[in-house]
Design a protein around this motif. Structure first.
Motif, short mmCIF file in Angstrom:
data_model
loop_
_atom_site.label_atom_id
_atom_site.label_comp_id
_atom_site.label_asym_id
_atom_site.label_seq_id
_atom_site.Cartn_x
_atom_site.Cartn_y
_atom_site.Cartn_z
N GLN A 188 -2.08 10.20 -6.92
CA GLN A 188 -2.63 10.30 -5.57
C GLN A 188 -2.69 11.77 -5.18
N VAL A 237 -2.72 11.55 0.97
CA VAL A 237 -1.60 10.72 1.40
C VAL A 237 -1.08 11.20 2.75
N ARG A 285 -3.23 10.05 5.53
CA ARG A 285 -2.95 8.64 5.90
C ARG A 285 -1.70 8.54 6.76
N ILE A 286 -0.66 9.26 6.35
CA ILE A 286 0.59 9.22 7.12
C ILE A 286 0.34 9.71 8.54
N SER A 306 8.55 7.88 5.29
CA SER A 306 7.07 7.82 5.31
C SER A 306 6.52 8.23 3.96
N GLU A 318 4.52 5.74 1.12
CA GLU A 318 3.21 6.09 0.57
C GLU A 318 3.26 6.46 -0.90
#
Length: 129
Positions: free
Chosen positions: A5, A10, A13-14, A88, A92
């Motif tokens: 990823q 990522v 997204r968080i 978090s 992910e």
């Protein structure tokens, strides 16, 4: 991580789901994980307490007397906030945890005021000759 990823994607997204802490805070914590692991004599998993102390040490090394101010700017005022960030990242797939790891491991590891307290003393007497 199941597939490679892009860490920046990522983090995007968080941050879409939780904007309590800025991107810089997440990047700093990821660097602090490496810093903490490198300090170990044997490579192994680190606990929440160990990581919190490692983050503290890394912050002092990186930011010096401004460490507490930097954390405050990032909305980090207690060690539990490190746990929020770490979990978090775990959720992910950027960091891993064991079955024994819990976010509570980050609770009250140290007092922010005491940990980042600095005293700057100027020795005026030695200048008066």
């Amino acid at each position: 991580m199941s597939e490679e990823q892009d860490p920046q994607e990522v983090l995007d997204r968080i941050l879409e789901n939780d904007d309590r802490y800025p991107r810089r805070a997440y990047l700093f914590v990821m660097e602090a994980v490496s810093f903490t692991v490198e300090k170990l004599t044997v490579r192994r998993h680190i606990t929440g307490k160990e990581l919190s102390l490692g983050i503290r040490d890394f912050a002092i090394e990186r930011f010096g007397i401004a460490a507490k101010l930097v954390f405050e700017e990032w909305n980090i005022t207690k060690t539990r906030h490190f746990g929020d960030i770490v979990f978090s990242l775990v959720n992910e797939g950027l960091l891993r945890k064991t079955e024994e790891d819990a976010i509570e491991d980050f609770d009250d590891v140290f007092d922010f005021a005491a940990a980042f307290e600095t005293e700057i003393q100027i020795d005026l007497e030695s200048k008066e000759s």
